[in-house]
Design a protein around this motif. Structure first.
Motif, PDB file in Angstrom:
ATOM      1  N   TYR A   1     -10.201  -3.775   7.087  1.00 10.90           N
ATOM      2  CA  TYR A   1      -9.046  -3.027   6.610  1.00 10.90           C
ATOM      3  C   TYR A   1      -9.066  -1.877   7.246  1.00 10.90           C
ATOM      4  CZ  TYR A   1      -5.183  -1.262   4.007  1.00 10.90           C
ATOM      5  OH  TYR A   1      -3.937  -0.760   3.490  1.00 10.90           O
ATOM      6  N   LYS A   2     -10.059  -1.165   7.044  1.00 13.99           N
ATOM      7  CA  LYS A   2     -10.143   0.082   7.715  1.00 13.99           C
ATOM      8  C   LYS A   2      -9.839   0.417   8.989  1.00 13.99           C
ATOM      9  CE  LYS A   2     -13.205   4.463   7.700  1.00 13.99           C
ATOM     10  NZ  LYS A   2     -14.361   4.948   7.391  1.00 13.99           N
ATOM     11  N   LYS A   3     -10.360  -0.638   9.719  1.00 12.63           N
ATOM     12  CA  LYS A   3     -10.231  -0.776  11.301  1.00 12.63           C
ATOM     13  C   LYS A   3      -8.806  -0.939  11.698  1.00 12.63           C
ATOM     14  CE  LYS A   3     -12.164  -2.810  15.319  1.00 12.63           C
ATOM     15  NZ  LYS A   3     -13.440  -3.719  15.707  1.00 12.63           N
TER      16      LYS A   3
ATOM     17  N   GLN B   1       1.015  -1.122   0.074  1.00 13.88           N
ATOM     18  CA  GLN B   1       0.023   0.214  -0.159  1.00 13.88           C
ATOM     19  C   GLN B   1       0.988   1.312   0.005  1.00 13.88           C
ATOM     20  OE1 GLN B   1      -3.415   0.152  -0.168  1.00 13.88           O
ATOM     21  NE2 GLN B   1      -3.289  -2.127  -0.600  1.00 13.88           N
ATOM     22  N   ASN B   2       0.999   1.700  -1.138  1.00  5.31           N
ATOM     23  CA  ASN B   2       1.873   2.969  -1.242  1.00  5.31           C
ATOM     24  C   ASN B   2       1.292   4.143  -1.821  1.00  5.31           C
ATOM     25  OD1 ASN B   2       1.611   2.219  -3.809  1.00  5.31           O
ATOM     26  ND2 ASN B   2       3.866   1.799  -4.283  1.00  5.31           N
TER      27      ASN B   2
ATOM     28  N   PHE C   1      -8.290   5.501   0.077  1.00  2.00           N
ATOM     29  CA  PHE C   1      -8.518   4.409  -0.933  1.00  2.00           C
ATOM     30  C   PHE C   1      -7.263   3.538  -0.622  1.00  2.00           C
ATOM     31  CE2 PHE C   1      -9.923   8.336  -2.886  1.00  2.00           C
ATOM     32  CZ  PHE C   1     -10.860   8.012  -3.769  1.00  2.00           C
ATOM     33  N   VAL C   2      -7.758   2.101  -1.282  1.00  2.00           N
ATOM     34  CA  VAL C   2      -6.699   1.092  -1.012  1.00  2.00           C
ATOM     35  C   VAL C   2      -6.384   0.527  -2.418  1.00  2.00           C
ATOM     36  CG1 VAL C   2      -8.883  -0.603  -0.781  1.00  2.00           C
ATOM     37  CG2 VAL C   2      -6.604  -1.404   0.269  1.00  2.00           C
TER      38      VAL C   2
ATOM     39  N   ILE D   1      -2.298  -1.409 -12.197  1.00  5.82           N
ATOM     40  CA  ILE D   1      -2.525  -0.791 -10.722  1.00  5.82           C
ATOM     41  C   ILE D   1      -3.821  -0.340 -10.613  1.00  5.82           C
ATOM     42  CG2 ILE D   1      -1.489   0.582  -9.115  1.00  5.82           C
ATOM     43  CD1 ILE D   1       1.194   0.811 -10.853  1.00  5.82           C
ATOM     44  N   LYS D   2      -4.622  -0.927  -9.475  1.00  2.04           N
ATOM     45  CA  LYS D   2      -5.991  -0.368  -9.428  1.00  2.04           C
ATOM     46  C   LYS D   2      -6.163  -0.235  -7.770  1.00  2.04           C
ATOM     47  CE  LYS D   2      -6.104  -5.481 -10.526  1.00  2.04           C
ATOM     48  NZ  LYS D   2      -4.916  -5.362 -11.073  1.00  2.04           N
ATOM     49  N   ALA D   3      -7.193   0.845  -7.721  1.00  4.40           N
ATOM     50  CA  ALA D   3      -7.589   0.981  -6.365  1.00  4.40           C
ATOM     51  C   ALA D   3      -8.988   1.194  -6.406  1.00  4.40           C
ATOM     52  CB  ALA D   3      -6.948   2.316  -5.928  1.00  4.40           C
TER      53      ALA D   3
END
Length: 144
Positions: A137-139, A42-43, A49-50, A96-98
């Motif tokens: 993931y957010k948590k 995750q850069n 966004f992820v 590359i997708k988000a």
């Protein structure tokens, strides 16, 4: 961008829509995905966004110039993107997708898909699972 006619926005759509231009170095952002696999890398330097390794659904995708710059001819595109296009594109590690850290739109379901010629009843379950994955993931990022 590409948006199918049966996609509708959810309550938090405007928040993320207004942040899309802040995202850099991605080929596209998908807004209605499911069967997601979050990338370990995750850069983005953006917690809204992820990055994804893969996903299904292509009902609402916003393509950036970077995506089109990857290809120098139609033959080059055809060598990378095979049939079925949606899975070939969305599972390709070179692309590359988000997606937003929350679901912001989904496709209408409980209908017969005109492209897949099948009933889409299961989409509701898939969207619910994706919502759980994104929430977890957010948590983990300790974001409220």
């Amino acid at each position: 961008d590409l948006m199918e006619d049966d996609v509708y926005k959810l309550n938090n759509f405007d928040k993320y829509w207004n942040l899309i231009l802040d995202i850099k170095n991605v080929d596209y952002i998908t807004l209605d995905c499911f069967f997601i696999k979050i990338s370990k890398n995750q850069n983005l330097n953006n917690n809204n966004f992820v990055l994804l390794d893969k996903h299904n659904q292509t009902g609402f995708i916003i393509y950036f110039k970077q995506f089109f710059d990857k290809f120098n001819s139609i033959e080059h595109i055809n060598s990378i993107i095979k049939e079925p296009i949606d899975l070939s594109l969305t599972h390709n590690k070179k692309i590359i997708k988000a997606t937003p850290i929350e679901q912001i739109c989904i496709q209408k379901y409980n209908k017969i898909s005109s492209t897949a010629n099948n009933n889409t009843n299961s989409y509701g379950k898939h969207y619910s699972e994706t919502k759980k994955i994104l929430k977890k993931y957010k948590k983990s990022l300790k974001i409220d």
